[in-house]
Scaffold this active site. Structure first.
Site, short mmCIF file in Angstrom:
data_model
loop_
_atom_site.label_atom_id
_atom_site.label_comp_id
_atom_site.label_asym_id
_atom_site.label_seq_id
_atom_site.Cartn_x
_atom_site.Cartn_y
_atom_site.Cartn_z
N GLU A 123 -11.18 -17.08 41.10
CA GLU A 123 -12.63 -17.16 40.18
C GLU A 123 -13.21 -15.74 39.90
OE1 GLU A 123 -14.43 -18.83 43.66
OE2 GLU A 123 -13.24 -20.56 43.56
N LYS B 15 -15.75 -12.81 40.19
CA LYS B 15 -16.60 -12.59 41.24
C LYS B 15 -17.66 -11.99 40.53
CE LYS B 15 -16.55 -9.58 45.59
NZ LYS B 15 -18.04 -8.93 45.47
N ASP C 14 -21.46 -10.76 40.11
CA ASP C 14 -22.09 -9.76 40.72
C ASP C 14 -23.82 -10.14 41.01
OD1 ASP C 14 -22.46 -7.80 42.50
OD2 ASP C 14 -22.47 -6.31 40.43
N TYR D 204 -19.21 -21.90 44.59
CA TYR D 204 -17.69 -21.64 44.89
C TYR D 204 -17.23 -22.03 46.30
CZ TYR D 204 -19.95 -17.09 45.97
OH TYR D 204 -20.80 -16.17 46.65
N LYS E 148 -10.75 -6.07 43.12
CA LYS E 148 -11.79 -5.44 42.43
C LYS E 148 -11.43 -4.65 40.92
CE LYS E 148 -15.15 -4.68 44.58
NZ LYS E 148 -16.33 -4.50 45.66
N CYS F 249 -39.34 22.44 19.67
CA CYS F 249 -38.00 21.97 19.21
C CYS F 249 -37.15 23.38 19.69
CB CYS F 249 -37.89 21.74 17.95
SG CYS F 249 -35.94 21.52 17.10
N CYS G 68 -34.99 24.48 16.27
CA CYS G 68 -35.74 25.24 15.28
C CYS G 68 -36.91 25.98 15.64
CB CYS G 68 -35.86 24.54 14.06
SG CYS G 68 -37.23 23.32 14.20
N CYS H 7 -35.12 21.28 10.01
CA CYS H 7 -34.78 21.52 11.26
C CYS H 7 -33.15 21.49 10.98
CB CYS H 7 -35.23 20.86 12.31
SG CYS H 7 -34.36 21.02 13.85
S1 IVH Z 1 -16.00 -16.65 48.29
C1 IVH Z 1 -15.77 -16.05 52.90
N1 IVH Z 1 -16.24 -16.62 45.79
O1 IVH Z 1 -18.79 -11.82 47.01
C2 IVH Z 1 -15.89 -16.26 51.41
N2 IVH Z 1 -17.76 -15.13 46.94
O2 IVH Z 1 -17.65 -10.00 49.03
C3 IVH Z 1 -16.63 -15.43 50.64
N3 IVH Z 1 -19.01 -13.60 45.35
O3 IVH Z 1 -20.86 -12.28 49.58
C4 IVH Z 1 -17.31 -16.07 49.49
N4 IVH Z 1 -18.27 -14.84 43.55
O4 IVH Z 1 -21.76 -13.26 47.34
C5 IVH Z 1 -16.74 -16.08 46.97
N5 IVH Z 1 -16.23 -16.83 43.38
C6 IVH Z 1 -16.75 -16.39 44.78
C7 IVH Z 1 -17.57 -15.43 44.59
C8 IVH Z 1 -18.02 -14.66 45.78
C9 IVH Z 1 -19.19 -13.53 44.37
C10 IVH Z 1 -19.63 -12.85 46.25
C11 IVH Z 1 -20.45 -13.31 47.41
C12 IVH Z 1 -19.81 -12.74 48.79
C13 IVH Z 1 -19.24 -11.47 48.43
C14 IVH Z 1 -18.05 -11.36 49.14
#
Ligand code: IVH
Length: 668
Positions: free
Chosen positions: A114, A116, A118, A227, A315, A409, A412, A432
Site C-alpha cells: 500500500e 504510505k 503522508d 488501511y 521508504k 540592483c 547594474c 540592466c
Molecule cells: S499500517 C501497525 N498502512 O505510517 C501498523 N500505516 O509509521 C501501522 N501510514 O502511523 C499502520 N499509510 O499513520 C499503515 N497504508 C498504511 C499507511 C500507514 C500511512 C502511516 C500511519 C502510521 C505510520 C507508521
C-alpha cells in the site's frame, strides 16, 4: 406530516444522502445533480429542525462543523497505534522476509502493498455500523478525540453499509491527508490573507484535524483512506486483502493503489513502480507499507514494543537534506524582479547534487529568518526548484547578521523599487544587463522562438561584450562575430546563426510570448494573436479593447498597454519586423473548432491514450491544463477518474464522459 411519518422520511433521506455521498466522494460517480442533492439535505434539515430529538450523531446534517472544542478529550487506544520498521533497500526487504521465515519456519508468505500516504494516523470506532468516535494517534497509546472534525471529511462514512454494519464493534485505522492540489490552494489563500502557509500537506492535514473550531476544518477539504482493522467483534476477516475489499463494500474508502502481492518479488516490483510514480500521485507518499496478508500469520508474528513484526515501511529516497548556506545572493529576473537565492554547500538529494535553492522573495526570507552560515533543511521534489524549508536551530544563528534586501540592483546599481502591494522589489532599468540576459534566454527558449544553441554561456558573452543590447540585435549578428565568442567554433557559430534565422517564422503567438510582456503567458499570447491576427493591429488596439477579449481582462490588457507604451519596446518590435521576423499569426492547417477552449483530462479512456486525447484537442485549437479551475471549459472524465472530477462538480465546470468527448471532437 405526523411524527411516525417524519421518522420514516428522515430514515429514508439519510439513507439516500449516505448513498449519494459515497457515489460522489468515494467513487467519483455521482448519480444525481448537486441541486438534487442539496434538496435532499435541505428536506432532512427541515424535518430535523421540526423534530430535534430525532437528530442522531450519524445524520449527514451533523457533518458540517461548528462545534468549538475546549481542548480534546484523551482517548486511550485499545491496542497501541505502533509505528513501522523501515526498509531503505531491496536487501532490507529480503531480510524482512528472512526474519518472517525464521519466526514461522516452513511457511509461505503473501503480502499486501500500500502507498504510505503522508498524513495523520487516526482510529475510527464504529458501533453497530455507526461512527461513534474518531481519535488521533497521539503518542500511540493515548490520542485525542477529534470526532467532530473527522465528521467533516466527506469521504468518511458516518454509517457503514452491508455486513460490516452488523458488527458490534469495528475499529479501523487509516490516514487523514490533504491532496497536493488542495494544499496548494489552501496555502495560496492563507498567503493572500496574510497568514503563514503550511510547510507541507501533512502539516496542513494535521493542523486542520486538530482545529478547535470544526467550522474551519470543514472549509479545508481533507480526505481519508482506511488501511487496517484494529479490532472487530466478532472478527469476520481472514486476510488483510479480504478486509480491504470488505471496507470498500462498507463504504470505507481504500487507496485505489493497494495491491495483493503473492510473492516478495511482486512486492519489490510494486515498491519500485510506485517510487517512479511518486511525483505524479495526487497526494504525498513517502514510501510503501508492506503487510503480511494472512491475519493468522500476523497474529502469530505479533509485535515488538515499537512495531508489528508482520509489516514494514519501504521508504522512498529522501527528498530533503540538511546543509549550510554559504551565501545569500540576489538574482535579477527578466522583469527586473530581485529574487533571493541560497548558495549552499553542495549536498546530494534524491540522486542530484544541489548547490542552489530558491528563497522566493524577501518576505519568505524574513519568515524563515535565514541568515548566511545557517544550517538549513532543503527539499527537492519533482521538477520544482529546490527550496529551503526551515532553519535548523543552532545557538550561532542569533549572532549571524539578518539578511537585508538590497535597495539597489546588485547587477547594474539602479534603484530597485517595491511597488505598493507587491512582494517583489524590481530593478527599474530595463537595459540592466541581467534583465537583458534573462529576456534573451526566454526569447530563445523552446516554447518561445526556439533558438537552438542560444544557451546561457553564449548569452552572457553577447551581453557582456555589448554585442546584443536588445532582442532585435540578435538578428544582426554575423557568423564571424559569433565565431569570436569563447568556446564557439566556426561550425557552432554557423549553427547558431542558422537557428536565429529559422526562428523568424515562428509566428505571432510565440513572438508575443517571447517578448516577455507581463502577464502574457503562452495561452494569453495565443488568444491575443487569434484576436488581432497581426502585431500591427495589436499595437493599434487600446487597453479597453483588449480587456474586452474573452480570456484577457483588464490586468493583462494593462500589461500589454504598458509594454507598448515604452518607446524602446516599440522600436525593438519595428526592428524585429525589419529583420524579417514574422508578425502575423501562424495559421496551422485545418479547422480549429476548439479554439479558446480549455480542457482537463482525468482517468483512462478506452478508445485512445491520454496523450492522444491531448494531441487531438491541441490540433483542434483547444488547450489542455493540469488543474481544474473556474476557467476550465470541460473536464473529460474517463474510467477511474480522480479528484479532478470532484473539483469540476464543485466549480460547476461541464464534465464529459468519453462518449460525449468523442462526439465533441467529431470522432463518434
Ligand atoms: S499500517 C501497525 N498502512 O505510517 C501498523 N500505516 O509509521 C501501522 N501510514 O502511523 C499502520 N499509510 O499513520 C499503515 N497504508 C498504511 C499507511 C500507514 C500511512 C502511516 C500511519 C502510521 C505510520 C507508521
Amino acid at each position: 406530516m405526523d411524527r411516525p411519518q417524519a421518522e420514516a422520511r428522515i430514515r429514508e433521506l439519510r439513507q439516500q444522502i449516505q448513498h449519494h455521498d459515497f457515489r460522489y466522494y468515494v467513487e467519483n460517480r455521482p448519480e444525481i445533480t448537486d441541486a438534487q442533492y442539496d434538496a435532499l439535505v435541505r428536506e432532512l434539515r427541515e424535518l430535523e429542525a421540526a423534530y430535534p430529538d430525532l437528530v442522531t450523531a450519524d445524520s449527514p446534517t451533523q457533518r458540517v462543523g461548528g462545534v468549538v472544542a475546549e481542548g480534546f478529550a484523551a482517548v486511550e487506544h485499545r491496542t497501541p497505534m505502533l509505528s513501522l520498521g523501515n526498509a531503505t533497500s531491496v536487501e532490507d526487504l529480503r531480510e524482512f522476509e528472512a526474519r518472517l521465515g525464521r519466526a514461522l519456519p516452513g511457511e509461505r508468505f503473501e503480502y499486501v502493498a500500500e502507498p504510505k500516504v503522508d498524513g495523520l494516523g487516526v482510529a475510527l470506532l464504529y458501533e453497530r455500523g455507526v461512527l461513534t468516535r474518531g481519535a488521533t494517534r497521539g503518542d500511540g497509546r493515548v490520542g485525542e478525540d477529534v470526532t467532530h472534525n473527522l465528521r467533516t471529511i466527506r469521504s468518511l462514512p458516518l454509517r457503514l453499509r452491508g455486513p460490516l454494519a452488523e458488527l458490534a464493534v469495528l475499529e479501523v485505522r487509516g490516514e487523514v491527508f490533504m491532496r497536493k492540489e488542495v494544499f496548494q490552494r489552501l496555502n495560496r489563500e492563507l498567503e493572500e490573507a496574510g497568514e503563514a502557509p503550511f510547510a507541507n500537506p501533512r502539516n496542513a492535514a494535521a493542523g486542520s484535524v486538530r482545529q478547535k473550531d470544526s467550522g474551519i476544518t470543514a472549509k479545508r477539504p481533507l480526505d481519508i483512506i482506511l488501511y487496517q482493522v484494529s479490532h472487530a467483534e466478532p472478527n469476520p476477516f481472514t486476510t488483510h486483502w479480504d478486509a480491504l475489499q470488505r471496507f470498500r463494500e462498507a463504504g470505507l474508502s481504500v487507496n485505489a493503489r493497494v495491491r495483493h502481492c503473492p510473492t516478495l518479488d511482486d512486492a519489490i516490483t510494486y515498491c519500485q513502480a510506485l517510487e517512479a510514480e511518486r511525483e505524479r500521485l495526487e497526494y504525498e507518499a513517502d514510501g510503501v507499507v508492506l503487510k503480511v496478508n494472512a491475519l493468522q500469520q500476523q497474529h502469530l508474528l505479533g509485535s515488538t514494543t515499537h512495531h508489528p513484526r508482520w509489516a514494514i515501511a519501504y521508504k522512498f529516497r529522501a527528498r530533503q537534506a540538511q546543509t549550510r548556506i554559504k551565501r545569500i545572493l540576489v538574482n535579477v529576473g527578466r522583469t527586473g524582479a530581485l529574487t533571493p537565492a541560497a548558495e549552499l554547500e553542495p549536498v546530494e538529494i534524491a540522486g542530484a547534487t544541489i548547490s542552489r535553492a530558491t528563497l522566493h522573495n524577501a518576505d519568505e526570507v524574513t519568515r524563515l529568518d535565514v541568515r548566511e552560515g545557517d544550517l538549513v533543511l532543503v527539499e527537492r521534489a519533482g521538477d520544482v526548484i529546490p527550496h529551503v524549508i526551515e532553519v535548523v536551530p543552532e545557538p550561532e544563528h542569533a549572532v549571524r547578521a539578518p539578511f537585508v534586501m538590497p535597495e539597489r540592483c546588485p547587477v547594474c546599481g539602479s534603484q530597485a523599487h517595491r511597488p505598493e502591494g507587491e512582494v517583489v522589489r524590481r530593478c527599474a532599468n530595463s537595459a540592466c544587463p541581467a534583465q537583458v540576459k534573462e529576456r534573451l534566454l526566454h526569447f530563445g527558449s523552446r516554447r518561445s522562438m526556439d533558438i537552438e544553441h542560444l544557451g546561457e554561456a553564449v548569452v552572457n558573452q553577447l551581453v557582456e561584450k555589448g554585442l546584443v543590447k536588445n532582442l532585435a540585435d540578435l538578428y544582426h549578428l554575423t557568423v564571424p562575430t559569433l565565431a569570436e565568442l569563447d568556446r564557439l567554433a566556426e561550425k557552432s557559430a554557423t549553427n547558431l546563426y542558422n537557428a536565429i534565422r529559422r526562428s523568424k517564422d515562428r509566428g505571432l503567438p510565440r513572438l508575443l510570448f517571447g517578448l516577455g510582456i507581463r502577464h502574457v503567458g503562452e495561452h494569453v499570447a495565443e488568444i491575443l494573436a487569434a484576436h488581432t491576427g497581426s502585431m500591427e493591429r495589436l499595437l493599434r488596439a487600446s487597453a479597453e479593447e483588449l480587456a474586452e477579449i474573452h480570456g484577457v481582462g483588464p490586468r493583462i490588457a494593462a500589461g500589454v498597454a504598458h509594454f507598448f507604451a515604452q518607446e524602446e519596446n516599440v522600436r525593438v518590435v519595428e526592428r524585429l519586423k525589419a529583420a524579417g521576423v514574422k508578425m502575423e499569426e501562424a495559421v496551422a492547417p485545418g479547422p480549429k473548432p476548439l479554439a479558446g477552449k480549455t480542457f482537463v483530462l482525468t482517468g483512462t479512456f478506452s478508445s485512445m491514450s491520454r496523450d492522444s486525447a491531448r494531441d487531438l484537442i491541441t490540433r483542434l485549437g483547444g488547450r489542455v491544463t493540469a488543474a481544474v479551475s473556474k476557467k476550465t471549459d470541460y473536464v473529460v472524465a474517463g474510467k477511474e477518474a480522480g479528484s479532478k472530477l470532484e473539483d469540476a462538480r464543485r466549480l460547476g465546470v461541464t464534465t464529459l464522459d468519453e462518449a460525449a468527448f468523442l462526439v465533441l471532437v467529431g470522432k463518434a
